[in-house]
Scaffold this motif. Structure first.
Motif, PDB file in Angstrom:
ATOM      1  N   TYR A   1      -1.517  -1.359   9.379  1.00 27.44           N
ATOM      2  CA  TYR A   1      -2.841  -1.781   9.826  1.00 27.44           C
ATOM      3  C   TYR A   1      -3.158  -1.205  11.204  1.00 27.44           C
ATOM      4  O   TYR A   1      -4.296  -0.800  11.480  1.00 27.44           O
ATOM      5  CB  TYR A   1      -2.934  -3.309   9.868  1.00 27.44           C
ATOM      6  CG  TYR A   1      -2.949  -3.967   8.508  1.00 27.44           C
ATOM      7  CD1 TYR A   1      -3.659  -3.427   7.459  1.00 27.44           C
ATOM      8  CD2 TYR A   1      -2.259  -5.158   8.292  1.00 27.44           C
ATOM      9  CE1 TYR A   1      -3.680  -4.033   6.210  1.00 27.44           C
ATOM     10  CE2 TYR A   1      -2.274  -5.781   7.047  1.00 27.44           C
ATOM     11  CZ  TYR A   1      -2.985  -5.211   6.009  1.00 27.44           C
ATOM     12  OH  TYR A   1      -2.999  -5.825   4.782  1.00 27.44           O
ATOM     13  N   GLY A   2      -2.156  -1.172  12.089  1.00 28.71           N
ATOM     14  CA  GLY A   2      -2.372  -0.621  13.426  1.00 28.71           C
ATOM     15  C   GLY A   2      -2.747   0.850  13.388  1.00 28.71           C
ATOM     16  O   GLY A   2      -3.648   1.301  14.102  1.00 28.71           O
ATOM     17  N   LEU A   3      -2.065   1.609  12.537  1.00 34.35           N
ATOM     18  CA  LEU A   3      -2.398   3.029  12.388  1.00 34.35           C
ATOM     19  C   LEU A   3      -3.782   3.217  11.771  1.00 34.35           C
ATOM     20  O   LEU A   3      -4.504   4.160  12.118  1.00 34.35           O
ATOM     21  CB  LEU A   3      -1.332   3.720  11.526  1.00 34.35           C
ATOM     22  CG  LEU A   3       0.010   3.950  12.227  1.00 34.35           C
ATOM     23  CD1 LEU A   3       1.089   4.313  11.214  1.00 34.35           C
ATOM     24  CD2 LEU A   3      -0.111   5.046  13.289  1.00 34.35           C
ATOM     25  N   LEU A   4      -4.176   2.318  10.872  1.00 32.54           N
ATOM     26  CA  LEU A   4      -5.514   2.395  10.288  1.00 32.54           C
ATOM     27  C   LEU A   4      -6.584   2.112  11.332  1.00 32.54           C
ATOM     28  O   LEU A   4      -7.671   2.702  11.299  1.00 32.54           O
ATOM     29  CB  LEU A   4      -5.638   1.413   9.123  1.00 32.54           C
ATOM     30  CG  LEU A   4      -4.825   1.757   7.873  1.00 32.54           C
ATOM     31  CD1 LEU A   4      -4.971   0.655   6.825  1.00 32.54           C
ATOM     32  CD2 LEU A   4      -5.253   3.101   7.294  1.00 32.54           C
ATOM     33  N   VAL A   5      -6.291   1.221  12.279  1.00 35.75           N
ATOM     34  CA  VAL A   5      -7.226   0.968  13.379  1.00 35.75           C
ATOM     35  C   VAL A   5      -7.385   2.227  14.228  1.00 35.75           C
ATOM     36  O   VAL A   5      -8.507   2.618  14.603  1.00 35.75           O
ATOM     37  CB  VAL A   5      -6.749  -0.210  14.245  1.00 35.75           C
ATOM     38  CG1 VAL A   5      -7.574  -0.310  15.529  1.00 35.75           C
ATOM     39  CG2 VAL A   5      -6.845  -1.523  13.465  1.00 35.75           C
ATOM     40  N   ALA A   6      -6.255   2.898  14.522  1.00 35.48           N
ATOM     41  CA  ALA A   6      -6.319   4.144  15.296  1.00 35.48           C
ATOM     42  C   ALA A   6      -7.088   5.220  14.537  1.00 35.48           C
ATOM     43  O   ALA A   6      -7.911   5.954  15.117  1.00 35.48           O
ATOM     44  CB  ALA A   6      -4.902   4.634  15.611  1.00 35.48           C
ATOM     45  N   PHE A   7      -6.848   5.294  13.239  1.00 34.74           N
ATOM     46  CA  PHE A   7      -7.571   6.261  12.418  1.00 34.74           C
ATOM     47  C   PHE A   7      -9.060   5.927  12.397  1.00 34.74           C
ATOM     48  O   PHE A   7      -9.914   6.823  12.489  1.00 34.74           O
ATOM     49  CB  PHE A   7      -7.015   6.245  10.992  1.00 34.74           C
ATOM     50  CG  PHE A   7      -7.616   7.277  10.088  1.00 34.74           C
ATOM     51  CD1 PHE A   7      -7.185   8.584  10.134  1.00 34.74           C
ATOM     52  CD2 PHE A   7      -8.623   6.939   9.193  1.00 34.74           C
ATOM     53  CE1 PHE A   7      -7.738   9.553   9.299  1.00 34.74           C
ATOM     54  CE2 PHE A   7      -9.188   7.893   8.361  1.00 34.74           C
ATOM     55  CZ  PHE A   7      -8.740   9.204   8.414  1.00 34.74           C
ATOM     56  N   GLY A   8      -9.385   4.644  12.305  1.00 37.41           N
ATOM     57  CA  GLY A   8     -10.780   4.224  12.326  1.00 37.41           C
ATOM     58  C   GLY A   8     -11.466   4.567  13.636  1.00 37.41           C
ATOM     59  O   GLY A   8     -12.647   4.915  13.662  1.00 37.41           O
TER      60      GLY A   8
END
Length: 417
Positions: free
Chosen positions: A109-116
């Motif tokens: 989820y943290g990496l998805l936030v960075a990707f977002g």
């Protein structure tokens, strides 16, 4: 558009930009399918699938005022180069997590936030850069082809992602990192016409200028908000892992096929739009009709127990959505002055993100409460209702005839809006 279907591709920069967008969109689709299957296979929870969408959307919502201003104040080419480089790093981070066995969903989820966050800066710049690549007369054609190129990637991406995941769980993330890197290299080769970049002091009024502009334009507000709520309610993308595993029992390859079918319909419709005059008249009404069809196809998808019928319904859904996308994007680009395009595009990106990623959270939460098929049907009914309501609530949109209007300049010569 008509006989000028290939007009935009006469321009080298536009071809390079489309190639970069294709590589980026392909990588996003491959990665999205892999993450969805990974999360659902790991947890078996519809709510956790919804959280994937929420993690991707939160940066878009929180950074909207900043990303739009950045796109208007700095080189959009350099913004895209940095964005694609950041996306490459996040894909490599996901690859490392999967290789380590993904013991917890929170790092994902943290990496998805960075990707977002990277996408939040990239989308306004990518939308605002298109008018600098082609003459005004080719803008609607360029947007149709840009959407078509993106949809071709969306057709192949999910299927490729499903196959790669079946080969090995790390393969789709490695492939995504390679594609993001290629997109960055293509952006390096891009050469834009020089444009004046205004560097006024940052003030609150300039930060919210995109919101103020849209509020004063009922036509644009109606088009963007219709797309927002239609996909927010009717988008069932987040639930496809549930249908693939628990309803149709087709595994990762079937999930890739389900995710690809809306794009098959969208590509077909984009080609039709680029070579026909379907939107040359009564374009606003066509958008409203398309959203109604989108809602009906969504209802059918939720009720279907046949895998083959579901694929057909998803293709119809994608074709209808493409009509809405082309109308909305063309209106936004044609009606917005260049100095505001980044900020208006940022607001537009929030609406798109809300309809897609936040829609995934809404769908996942509702499916957690009432089940996936019922959640899809409820969303489809809501979408069809919106198409009816928007016709009376936004009469400017319903009455819009030509997408890009011809206006008379002070010299008496017609000129494109």
């Amino acid at each position: 558009m008509g006989s000028r279907g290939w007009a935009a591709f006469r321009h080298t920069d536009f071809r390079l930009f489309c190639a970069a967008r294709f590589a980026m969109a392909l990588a996003i689709q491959v990665q999205t399918v892999a993450v969805a299957w990974l999360v659902y296979d790991f947890s078996g929870s519809a709510l956790n699938l919804g959280l994937v969408g929420l993690a991707s959307f939160l940066p878009t919502m929180t950074l909207v005022l900043v990303t739009g201003l950045v796109a208007d104040r700095y080189s959009r080419r350099w913004i895209l180069l940095l964005v694609f480089s950041a996306m490459t790093l996040t894909s490599l981070g996901l690859l490392a997590q999967v290789h380590a066995g993904a013991p917890s969903l929170w790092p994902i989820y943290g990496l998805l936030v960075a990707f977002g966050a990277a996408r939040a800066f990239g989308n306004p710049a990518a939308q605002a850069i298109v008018p600098a690549l082609v003459p005004t007369g080719d803008l609607a054609n360029a947007i149709a082809w840009n959407s078509s190129v993106m949809q071709v990637a969306t057709v192949s991406g999910p299927a490729v992602g499903g196959i790669l995941y079946a080969v090995h769980p790390t393969a789709p993330f490695l492939g995504s990192a390679v594609c993001f890197g290629l997109a960055a290299l293509l952006i390096v080769a891009l050469r834009l016409r020089p444009a004046e970049v205004k560097r006024e002091p940052v003030t609150w009024s300039r930060l919210v200028a995109g919101l103020v502009f849209l509020r004063a334009k009922p036509l644009l507000l109606g088009a963007i908000s219709l797309d927002l709520f239609a996909v927010l309610l009717g988008g069932a993308t987040a639930l496809m892992p549930i249908f693939a595993r628990d309803v149709f029992h087709v595994g990762p390859w079937g999930l890739g096929l389900l995710r690809s079918m809306p794009a098959v319909g969208a590509v077909t419709m984009a080609i039709v739009l680029a070579h026909s005059s379907l939107l040359s008249r009564r374009s606003g009404l066509r958008m409203l009709q398309a959203v109604g069809v989108f809602g009906l196809a969504t209802i059918g998808f939720g009720l279907s127990t046949s895998f083959g019928l579901t694929l057909v319904l998803l293709a119809i859904l994608g074709a209808a959505d493409m009509v809405s996308v082309v109308v909305r994007q063309t209106l936004v680009q044609a009606e917005t002055p260049d100095e505001l395009r980044g900020r208006v595009a940022a607001v537009n990106t929030v609406f798109i993100g809300a309809s897609n990623e936040l829609g995934e959270f809404e769908s996942g939460t509702l499916a957690w409460l009432v089940g996936a098929p019922a959640a899809v049907v409820i969303g489809g009914i809501g979408t069809f209702t919106l198409a009816v309501l928007w016709r009376s609530w936004f009469p400017d949109l319903a009455r819009r005839d030509q997408l890009v209007r011809s206006e008379v300049s002070g010299s008496g010569q017609p000129q494109k809006a």
